[in-house]
Design an enzyme around this catalytic site. Structure first.
Site, PDB file in Angstrom:
ATOM      1  N   GLN A 126      -0.019 -16.163 -37.129  1.00 53.25           N
ATOM      2  CA  GLN A 126       0.376 -16.263 -35.724  1.00 53.25           C
ATOM      3  C   GLN A 126       0.355 -17.721 -35.266  1.00 53.25           C
ATOM      4  O   GLN A 126      -0.614 -18.438 -35.487  1.00 53.25           O
ATOM      5  CB  GLN A 126      -0.578 -15.404 -34.861  1.00 53.25           C
ATOM      6  CG  GLN A 126      -0.175 -15.293 -33.403  1.00 53.25           C
ATOM      7  CD  GLN A 126       1.156 -14.582 -33.177  1.00 53.25           C
ATOM      8  OE1 GLN A 126       1.544 -13.686 -33.926  1.00 53.25           O
ATOM      9  NE2 GLN A 126       1.875 -14.993 -32.148  1.00 53.25           N
ATOM     10  N   LYS A 142       1.275  -6.313 -32.770  1.00 54.76           N
ATOM     11  CA  LYS A 142       1.860  -6.240 -34.111  1.00 54.76           C
ATOM     12  C   LYS A 142       1.114  -5.213 -34.969  1.00 54.76           C
ATOM     13  O   LYS A 142       1.714  -4.426 -35.693  1.00 54.76           O
ATOM     14  CB  LYS A 142       1.857  -7.636 -34.772  1.00 54.76           C
ATOM     15  CG  LYS A 142       2.886  -8.570 -34.140  1.00 54.76           C
ATOM     16  CD  LYS A 142       2.799 -10.015 -34.590  1.00 54.76           C
ATOM     17  CE  LYS A 142       3.762 -10.862 -33.752  1.00 54.76           C
ATOM     18  NZ  LYS A 142       3.807 -12.274 -34.119  1.00 54.76           N
ATOM     19  N   ASP A 193       8.175 -13.609 -41.359  1.00 53.69           N
ATOM     20  CA  ASP A 193       8.633 -14.329 -40.167  1.00 53.69           C
ATOM     21  C   ASP A 193       9.902 -15.136 -40.469  1.00 53.69           C
ATOM     22  O   ASP A 193      10.582 -15.591 -39.557  1.00 53.69           O
ATOM     23  CB  ASP A 193       7.553 -15.339 -39.716  1.00 53.69           C
ATOM     24  CG  ASP A 193       6.700 -14.821 -38.567  1.00 53.69           C
ATOM     25  OD1 ASP A 193       7.237 -14.078 -37.730  1.00 53.69           O
ATOM     26  OD2 ASP A 193       5.509 -15.185 -38.515  1.00 53.69           O
TER      27      ASP A 193
HETATM   28  N1  GUN Z   1       4.307 -17.216 -32.020  1.00 53.53           N
HETATM   29  C1  GUN Z   1       5.289 -16.967 -31.131  1.00 53.53           C
HETATM   30  N2  GUN Z   1       6.266 -16.229 -31.713  1.00 53.53           N
HETATM   31  C2  GUN Z   1       5.894 -16.019 -32.983  1.00 53.53           C
HETATM   32  C3  GUN Z   1       6.477 -15.316 -34.079  1.00 53.53           C
HETATM   33  O1  GUN Z   1       7.568 -14.748 -34.004  1.00 53.53           O
HETATM   34  N3  GUN Z   1       5.756 -15.323 -35.227  1.00 53.53           N
HETATM   35  C4  GUN Z   1       4.564 -15.961 -35.350  1.00 53.53           C
HETATM   36  N4  GUN Z   1       3.957 -15.925 -36.529  1.00 53.53           N
HETATM   37  N5  GUN Z   1       3.995 -16.619 -34.364  1.00 53.53           N
HETATM   38  C5  GUN Z   1       4.651 -16.641 -33.189  1.00 53.53           C
END
Ligand code: GUN
Length: 281
Positions: free
Chosen positions: A96, A52, A119
């Site tokens: 996350q 990311k 998100d």
């Molecule tokens: N863990 C697995 N997929 C995601 C996501 O799309 N966003 C976040 N913040 N954590 C995750």
């Protein structure tokens, strides 16, 4: 003959466009920035977070990492988020998942300012997705819609079957497909006669979390198959929820794992960060 949907190609096209828009915004004096919070030492989360941050760099978006120890409390995490909610350099905040088990995930997600919730996990944003009037689209479902559009795959009037009802993927995917005028069925672990339903799908979305769960006998001839899985097979090799080798010849379009839906999720996160900067900046 089937077409393998290339998530990297679609991502590159969308990221190019995002990079140009980021540049335009910077020329107006607004710098998009993403705060990425990681709690603990989960190796998969570390890889996702690094990807990311790298994607932010490539598109000119600032990224700020906050790495917190495994034994962080809910209160400590919320106090960081409250600080980031007020920070003008931070357009978007992402925590996350999963977080360590002593942390109350719901409380944490609810503490993120909905205007910075890139998100789209906050209930305010989930609600907006539900009524079809939202600014942040949930990243993984939005990435799949983007892929269908890139390949000119029609959605309207099609029967879309989603296997999986998570708040992150299954449920919001159903909502985005409805918004695009598909007829939607959501299946899950308690669904009776699953195969009879999946065989009716024009567009089949597998978001189950079980390696190679979808086999050829579950797929209609000519179906479009989208695989959200990120699993390991019996040899420890990365694979999806779809048994690709078994299923591919029956499909018209299919996403591989890796290189399918995965890259699109991060691309949509960048798009939401840009949107947050435009709206908040
Ligand atoms: N863990 C697995 N997929 C995601 C996501 O799309 N966003 C976040 N913040 N954590 C995750």
């Amino acid at each position: 003959m089937y077409t393998k949907i290339d998530g990297k190609e679609v991502s590159a096209a969308v990221r190019g466009q995002i990079a140009r828009q980021v540049q335009e915004l910077k020329e107006k004096g607004v710098e998009p920035g993403l705060a990425v919070i990681i709690v603990g030492n989960d190796p998969a989360s570390r890889v996702y977070v690094n990807n990311k941050k790298k994607a932010c760099e490539q598109t000119g978006i600032n990224s700020f990492e906050y790495a917190m120890p495994e034994d962080t409390t809910t209160e400590e995490l919320i106090s960081l988020i409250e600080k980031l909610n007020k920070d003008d350099k931070v357009s978007g905040i992402l925590c996350q998942l999963p977080v360590p088990k002593q942390i109350d995930e719901k409380k944490v997600l609810n503490s993120i300012d909905p205007k910075k919730d890139v998100d789209a996990f906050h209930p305010v944003n989930s609600g907006k997705v539900m009524i079809g009037d939202y600014s942040f689209a949930p990243c993984t479902p939005a990435g799949m819609i983007e892929m269908l559009k890139y390949y000119n795959i029609p959605i309207e009037g099609k029967h879309c079957v989603v296997i999986g009802r998570s708040n992150i993927v299954g449920k919001p995917m159903a909502m985005l497909m409805l918004k695009n005028n598909a007829t939607v069925t959501v299946c899950h672990s308690k669904t009776a006669n699953l195969k009879e339903i999946t065989k009716q799908a024009d567009i089949l979305v597998a978001a189950v979390g079980k390696p190679k769960f979808v086999t050829a006998d579950m797929v209609k001839d000519g179906a479009v198959v989208l695989d959200v899985g990120m699993d390991r097979d019996e040899n420890g090799k990365l694979c999806g929820d779809v048994d690709f080798a078994d299923v591919c010849e029956k499909t018209s379009f299919i996403t591989p794992v890796p290189g399918g839906v995965g890259p699109m999720t991060i691309t949509m996160l960048l798009k939401n960060t840009l949107l947050a900067a435009e709206n908040n900046g």
